[in-house]
Design a protein around this motif. Structure first.
Motif, PDB file in Angstrom:
ATOM      1  N   TYR A 141      15.790  -5.402  29.303  1.00  0.00           N
ATOM      2  CA  TYR A 141      17.174  -5.632  28.891  1.00  0.00           C
ATOM      3  C   TYR A 141      17.972  -4.357  28.609  1.00  0.00           C
ATOM      4  O   TYR A 141      19.186  -4.407  28.472  1.00  0.00           O
ATOM      5  CB  TYR A 141      17.210  -6.495  27.630  1.00  0.00           C
ATOM      6  N   GLY A 142      17.299  -3.225  28.516  1.00  0.00           N
ATOM      7  CA  GLY A 142      17.956  -1.991  28.080  1.00  0.00           C
ATOM      8  C   GLY A 142      19.092  -1.522  28.963  1.00  0.00           C
ATOM      9  O   GLY A 142      20.056  -0.938  28.480  1.00  0.00           O
ATOM     10  N   SER A 143      19.000  -1.772  30.250  1.00  0.00           N
ATOM     11  CA  SER A 143      20.053  -1.303  31.151  1.00  0.00           C
ATOM     12  C   SER A 143      21.271  -2.224  31.154  1.00  0.00           C
ATOM     13  O   SER A 143      22.302  -1.883  31.727  1.00  0.00           O
ATOM     14  CB  SER A 143      19.511  -1.192  32.574  1.00  0.00           C
ATOM     15  N   CYS A 144      21.116  -3.396  30.551  1.00  0.00           N
ATOM     16  CA  CYS A 144      22.215  -4.389  30.516  1.00  0.00           C
ATOM     17  C   CYS A 144      22.682  -4.759  31.925  1.00  0.00           C
ATOM     18  O   CYS A 144      23.860  -5.040  32.139  1.00  0.00           O
ATOM     19  CB  CYS A 144      23.390  -3.891  29.678  1.00  0.00           C
ATOM     20  N   SER A 145      21.760  -4.750  32.873  1.00  0.00           N
ATOM     21  CA  SER A 145      22.150  -5.025  34.256  1.00  0.00           C
ATOM     22  C   SER A 145      21.780  -6.422  34.728  1.00  0.00           C
ATOM     23  O   SER A 145      22.096  -6.797  35.855  1.00  0.00           O
ATOM     24  CB  SER A 145      21.500  -3.988  35.177  1.00  0.00           C
ATOM     25  N   LEU A 146      21.103  -7.221  33.903  1.00  0.00           N
ATOM     26  CA  LEU A 146      20.717  -8.562  34.326  1.00  0.00           C
ATOM     27  C   LEU A 146      21.921  -9.483  34.430  1.00  0.00           C
ATOM     28  O   LEU A 146      22.037 -10.280  35.354  1.00  0.00           O
ATOM     29  CB  LEU A 146      19.702  -9.170  33.354  1.00  0.00           C
ATOM     30  N   ARG A 147      22.787  -9.399  33.455  1.00  0.00           N
ATOM     31  CA  ARG A 147      23.967 -10.251  33.447  1.00  0.00           C
ATOM     32  C   ARG A 147      24.979  -9.652  32.499  1.00  0.00           C
ATOM     33  O   ARG A 147      24.628  -9.210  31.416  1.00  0.00           O
ATOM     34  CB  ARG A 147      23.594 -11.656  32.973  1.00  0.00           C
ATOM     35  N   LYS A 148      26.216  -9.641  32.894  1.00  0.00           N
ATOM     36  CA  LYS A 148      27.282  -9.138  32.025  1.00  0.00           C
ATOM     37  C   LYS A 148      28.110 -10.330  31.573  1.00  0.00           C
ATOM     38  O   LYS A 148      28.494 -11.168  32.375  1.00  0.00           O
ATOM     39  CB  LYS A 148      28.144  -8.129  32.757  1.00  0.00           C
ATOM     40  N   MET A 149      28.336 -10.413  30.260  1.00  0.00           N
ATOM     41  CA  MET A 149      29.105 -11.514  29.686  1.00  0.00           C
ATOM     42  C   MET A 149      30.024 -10.974  28.614  1.00  0.00           C
ATOM     43  O   MET A 149      29.688 -10.020  27.918  1.00  0.00           O
ATOM     44  CB  MET A 149      28.167 -12.538  29.044  1.00  0.00           C
ATOM     45  N   GLY A 150      31.129 -11.631  28.455  1.00  0.00           N
ATOM     46  CA  GLY A 150      32.007 -11.334  27.342  1.00  0.00           C
ATOM     47  C   GLY A 150      31.543 -12.110  26.112  1.00  0.00           C
ATOM     48  O   GLY A 150      30.746 -13.053  26.207  1.00  0.00           O
TER      49      GLY A 150
END
Length: 86
Positions: free
Chosen positions: A13-22
């Motif tokens: 999860y560290g790269s925050c590249s799996l899914r971007k959400m507001g």
């Protein structure tokens, strides 16, 4: 134990590249979560987040950062929807 648990989580999860959400999308997803620690609650989890933020705002009107913390404090619970344990 913490390092043994944290290293794979950080890798995944560290790269925050799996899914971007507001934040609003995450608040909506929060309503799909049944919290094992409080399964009998009859209202949406997002409402709890808003109630917490509002309660903090009333008690501490001068601490806007604290209002935000109240709103965000349970957002991590949505990870259950992506296969993480509660």
């Amino acid at each position: 134990f913490v390092c043994a648990f944290l290293a794979p989580q950080l890798a995944q999860y560290g790269s925050c590249s799996l899914r971007k959400m507001g934040v609003m999308e995450v608040l909506d997803l929060l309503d799909q979560v049944v919290d094992e620690s409080d399964p009998d609650v009859d209202f949406p989890n997002s409402l709890h987040a808003y109630q917490t933020a509002e309660g903090i705002r009333r008690a501490h009107p001068d601490k806007d950062w604290f209002h935000l913390v109240g709103l965000l404090h349970d957002l991590g619970k949505v990870l259950i929807l992506f296969g993480e344990p509660q």
